[in-house]
Each structure stands twice: as C-alpha cells, then as structure tokens.
Write an enzyme that holds these catalytic residues in place. Structure first.
Site, PDB file in Angstrom:
ATOM      1  N   SER A 137      24.510 -23.750 -16.635  1.00  0.00           N
ATOM      2  CA  SER A 137      24.499 -23.403 -15.228  1.00  0.00           C
ATOM      3  C   SER A 137      23.242 -23.952 -14.569  1.00  0.00           C
ATOM      4  CB  SER A 137      24.536 -21.897 -15.039  1.00  0.00           C
ATOM      5  OG  SER A 137      23.245 -21.356 -15.137  1.00  0.00           O
ATOM      6  N   LYS A 138      23.276 -23.940 -13.255  1.00  0.00           N
ATOM      7  CA  LYS A 138      22.141 -24.483 -12.509  1.00  0.00           C
ATOM      8  C   LYS A 138      20.879 -23.676 -12.760  1.00  0.00           C
ATOM      9  CE  LYS A 138      26.132 -24.479 -11.065  1.00  0.00           C
ATOM     10  NZ  LYS A 138      27.283 -24.611 -10.333  1.00  0.00           N
ATOM     11  N   ARG A 139      21.090 -22.493 -13.296  1.00  0.00           N
ATOM     12  CA  ARG A 139      19.955 -21.602 -13.522  1.00  0.00           C
ATOM     13  C   ARG A 139      18.887 -22.160 -14.446  1.00  0.00           C
ATOM     14  NH1 ARG A 139      21.858 -16.736 -11.212  1.00  0.00           N
ATOM     15  NH2 ARG A 139      22.860 -17.677  -9.432  1.00  0.00           N
ATOM     16  N   HIS A 140      19.321 -22.564 -15.648  1.00  0.00           N
ATOM     17  CA  HIS A 140      18.344 -22.998 -16.648  1.00  0.00           C
ATOM     18  C   HIS A 140      17.752 -24.364 -16.354  1.00  0.00           C
ATOM     19  CE1 HIS A 140      20.291 -19.774 -18.723  1.00  0.00           C
ATOM     20  NE2 HIS A 140      21.374 -20.482 -18.966  1.00  0.00           N
ATOM     21  N   HIS A 176      25.420 -32.106 -12.291  1.00  0.00           N
ATOM     22  CA  HIS A 176      24.800 -31.611 -13.513  1.00  0.00           C
ATOM     23  C   HIS A 176      25.356 -32.332 -14.733  1.00  0.00           C
ATOM     24  CE1 HIS A 176      22.519 -28.404 -11.610  1.00  0.00           C
ATOM     25  NE2 HIS A 176      23.509 -28.397 -10.727  1.00  0.00           N
TER      26      HIS A 176
END
Length: 498
Positions: free
Chosen positions: A245-248, A18
């Site tokens: 975070s990997k979320r967005h 990321h």
RNA sequence: GGCGCGUUCGUUCAGCGGUUAGGACGCCGGCCUCUCACGCCGGAAACACGGGUUCGAGUCCCGUACGCGCUACCA
C-alpha cells in the site's frame, strides 16, 4: 487466429504509480509486444473526487521511464460516460437490467440481515420483478432509482490463463449496480463497455479483480459481446505480507527513479516477481523479456517485494553500463553539487575517471559521487578513525610519504603503472611489505581506508594531486602523531590542512 | 459471516508421478587481494498438516489449517 492481441493497462489516477501497478503494466506490455499485439492505455478517471491530473502525469512519466511505450492515444474514461449510458439503456431495454427504486438505506438493511443469518445468498432487489410498465411509470413520476444487473440463475465460470477455470455460483453474486442514482455509470459498467469497445482481447490485471470477473463475464454475455481472455496476476505484498500500500515508504515508481535505480533493473526485477521463463535465469534485458514472456509463465501465489534483491540487481546492471551512460545519469546531480560548492569547479573531467573506477563497487550512480568525493576535492580530514589507527601508527610513515612524493615528482610519466612500480621499488629498498606504503598512501589520497585499487586511483588523480596529498598527510602526522590523535568519536577530527 | 484465490529454503523463482528437491537475493565460512567491493568456491536453510489415488506423490484428488482478496450507488 485472425485477430491480433490487444491489451490495456487501466490505472486510475488517484495515486502515484506503485510497484504493483507497474508490474501489471509490464506484464501487459510484454504480452502485447511478445505476441505482436497492441498495448493500450486507459485512464480510469471517473472517480472525480479522488482523481488528479498530477497523478496522471506521474503514471505516464513512470511508464515512459520504464520504456513501456503505449500504442494509440490513451483513452480517458470520463470522456465516455454517454457511451456507458447507452450500454446501460440497451441492457434495460433487453431486460438484462432493471430499475431499482429501493432506497439506499433499505438495500443496506437487506444485505445486513442476509449477512447476519449466514450470508449464503447475495442481494436480490425486490424491484427486479417490477413490470416494464410499472418501472417506467415510477421513473416518469420522478422517483429516484439506480440500475442494477439482473443476475441469472446459471452459475458463471470463466477461463483464466493463470489459474484455469474459475467458477462462481450465481446465487453468491449481488444484483450489482450498473448506474448510480445520480446517473453515473459504475466501474463494472465502464470496464466492460470500454474493454469491449476497445476490442481488448486479453485482460491482464491484478488478482484482486478475480471476484469482479464473473460479473463482467455476465455483462459481456448480456451484451452478446465476445468475452476476452483473462489473466489475473498475483498480488505483490509488502514485507509484512500485506498487500503493498501507499503507506509503507517509498513505493512510488518515480521515487525509485530518484533513488538511482536503473529502469532496466526495475524492469528485470519486476518481471521476475510472479513470472518465470521456466529456467533459472533472473537477469533479463528488455529484448530477452520480450522474447520469453508468456502468460503460462505467470505464477499463482502472491509475492513479497524484496528491495534488497532489487538493489543487488541494480548493482548488476550498473556494472554492465557503459561509462558514458552513468556519467549522463550523474550530470545533473554533479552540476548541483558544483553549484552548492560541494565540488570544485573545473573538475568535470574527473567524473569520467570516477565512474570508470567506481562503477563495479557502486549500487547506485550516486554512490560514485558520495564514495568518490576525493576524485574531485582533497580530503579535508581523516574520517575513518579505525583505518587511521591501524594504518598510520608507524612513526616512519611521515618520512616515507614525503619520500614517496619526492620519487613521484621525479617520474617523467605518471600513471597507474609507473606509480605502482615506483612505490614497490621504494618498499623493496626499505625492506618492508608494499602494504606499509600502500595503506598510508590510500589514506593520504582518499581520506578513507577502503576503495578501489590504489594505483588505479593514483593514475586517475594525477601526479600533482597525489604529491600534494602525500605531503599534506605527512605534515599532518608530524603534527598530530602516529597514529594521529583524531579526538573523540563525537567530535570532528582535526582538518588535514590547518 | 459468505464467496473466491493461494500455500516448495527468511525472500524469490525452478520442479509439471521416480531428483542426493535446483538457481538467485540475504546470511555464514574460504579463496583472490594493497583495503572495500566485484568475482570464484563452499555451508546452513523449504515441499503447511491429514487422508486418499498409485508399485511410487512436492507433483493428481479430497479435507483441515493458515494467508490474501472480494463482499461499495470506489476503481
């Protein structure tokens, strides 16, 4: 002074690379290359449940894409477990560590109780004072145990290249685990052991590791190993000011590559997120970064990732790229579109022209294909209703387009220059502003109201194509009126060639 | 809760005791112009708060507030 700089980037392959990880890697790389040192990779794959080979490939690919070439073969942490055990045994031997037989649930209860009464003191295992003999006897009897580090009473402090001296009272540090009940080493054990064995001189990593550092320093000291220099780089936050975070959305580096970001742009942008050369520059080439990068230039405060600025930067780098590079980047997608029938066969040579004319107004290479469809195929319809209404309302337009086509037909050499000359001459004869001809011609040729200089387009498209499109629009206007009736907003406008 | 780290325009990066607090992205206006971009010019926009230290504080010290991180037999 004799030792050369050795730094490492140590991703754990439990997810894609990321933005945050990439930036840490970049700083490590830049520092190594700036100081003539070595940039090493260590894959921290000891969490076997979550680690995946696929992520490892992604990380390596992303680093390579950014041009962060690493030295030496990447070290796989899982291959070093026996070495980690050795280290823990040595610590046990010297008394720096001890066996803790306290069951998990009981340890948790103790910590819970401490937290409830104010949490001023860290966990101290009741077993830390067991004699070597007792400890050995219970182990021999087969009683399960973890191995913990015996936190000394002295406070710990370390030097951080970014923040100066960081101190922590010893009583706030847990007797942390070095080796789990199942015999596997923990992160704390593995990092120190590996960094030490790899001869790492500077540990450059995310600020989320600051509170781990005192524990690691204690370990180095217990091992009588040299303590490396630390540099904790600020975290990168999302627009919500929460840690990225990997979320967005599209956070994986490889996704930025897919979107058409240039590695140069990403490198430059990420380098200036949390670091500054000290002056006002913000567009850097790799060489400039290598020359200017210093740990002292790293910021303390965390930074919010701003995709808009990255996009701007991408556009900046785009317009500086040689045409060939952009063509190269577009080749695959271009071929795909031809296969899909979106672009006619045989239009390959037009790609170079589209790139040349469009690159300064594109943010991504793909924009050249999207915005420049008319370079490859006749516009099928007038999508831009507003432009049509504004620019195609003069009833004389169809005749003028026709006449312009006729004049172009007679031209012996047709290029940017002659097409402009002929058009302006005609406008003069008509005693109208050149815009009266230019705008309808633009619509005829591209189907849209905005784009590059008209004559650059005409020159690139060539005489035959231009004439054909002029006549097509003239016919269309005679059929559908001036301005043409393009129907409802939500239905497709009529085709130019019925 | 405890401990740690941080706090300059909306965002980002300058400033390292004396500045009209600067640059960039974004936003707004103008110029250029055949449109849209690019480019250029201009504008609005910030030192979290309170105490000190000092002739003088965005810059040094302390406190408060707020934010983030850590607090795993994850990494």
């Amino acid at each position: 002074m004799s030792e050369t700089v050795r730094v490492r980037f140590a991703p754990s392959p439990t997810g894609y690379l990321h933005i945050g990880g990439a930036r840490t890697a970049i700083f490590n790389y830049l520092y190594a290359r700036h100081s003539g040192g070595r940039f090493l990779l260590r894959i921290e794959d000891t969490d076997r449940r979550r680690s995946r080979r696929e992520y490892e490939q992604d990380i390596l690919a992303a680093l390579a894409w950014l041009g962060l070439e690493w030295d030496e073969e990447p070290l796989r942490q899982s291959a070093r477990i026996s070495r980690h055990r050795e280290m823990v045994d040595a610590l046990l031997e010297s008394g720096a560590a001890f066996r803790c037989f306290v069951p998990l649930e009981k340890a948790e209860r103790i910590k819970q109780a401490e937290m409830e009464r104010g949490g001023i003191n860290a966990f101290r295992s009741p077993d830390r004072e067991l004699s070597a003999k007792q400890s050995q006897a219970r182990a021999d009897a087969g009683e399960p145990f973890a191995i913990r580090f015996r936190i000394p009473t002295l406070d710990v402090s370390f030097h951080d290249a970014v923040r100066g001296t960081v101190s922590t009272p010893a009583h706030t540090i847990d007797d942390f685990i070095l080796m789990r009940r199942d015999g596997s080493p923990t992160y704390m054990t593995a990092v120190v052991c590996d960094d030490s064995d790899m001869g790492i001189t500077h540990v450059i990593r995310g600020a989320d590791h600051i509170t781990n550092t005192p524990k690691q320093v204690l370990l180095y000291q217990a091992l009588a190993a040299p303590v490396p220099e630390f540099a904790h780089v600020p975290l990168i936050l999302g627009p919500d000011r929460k840690r990225l975070s990997k979320r967005h959305g599209a956070q994986a580096l490889t996704e930025y590559r897919e979107q058409g970001y240039l590695p140069e742009a990403v490198l430059s942008y990420l380098s200036t997120l949390g670091w500054s050369s000290g002056d006002d520059r913000e567009l850097f080439t790799r060489d400039q970064l290598l020359e200017n990068f210093t740990l002292a230039g790293i910021n303390k405060a965390s930074a919010v990732f701003d995709e808009q600025k990255l996009e701007w930067m991408n556009a900046q780098f785009m317009s500086q790229q040689p045409d060939e590079r952009l063509q190269q980047m577009l080749r695959r997608e271009f071929a795909r579109r031809i296969m899909a029938g979106e672009i006619p066969h045989g239009t390959g040579p037009m790609l170079a022209k589209a790139v040349n004319v469009l690159k300064t107004r594109a943010h991504f290479p793909i924009d050249i294909l999207d915005k420049g469809r008319y370079f490859f195929t006749d516009p099928e319809l007038i999508e831009d209703r507003k432009a049509a209404k504004k620019r195609l309302k003069d009833p004389a337009t169809p005749d003028r387009l026709e006449e312009l086509a006729n004049r172009y037909e007679k031209l012996s050499g047709f290029d940017e220059h002659s097409s402009e000359q002929a058009l302006r001459e005609y406008a003069d004869e008509l005693e109208v502003g050149a815009g009266k001809l230019i705008h309808p011609t633009r619509l005829a040729v591209s189907g849209v109201g905005s784009g590059p200089s008209l004559f650059a387009m005409l020159g690139a498209l060539g005489k035959e194509t231009v004439m054909r499109r002029l006549r097509t629009l003239a016919r269309f206007l005679r059929e559908h009126g001036t301005p043409p009736d393009l129907g409802d907003e939500d239905t497709d406008p009529p085709k130019l060639t019925a």
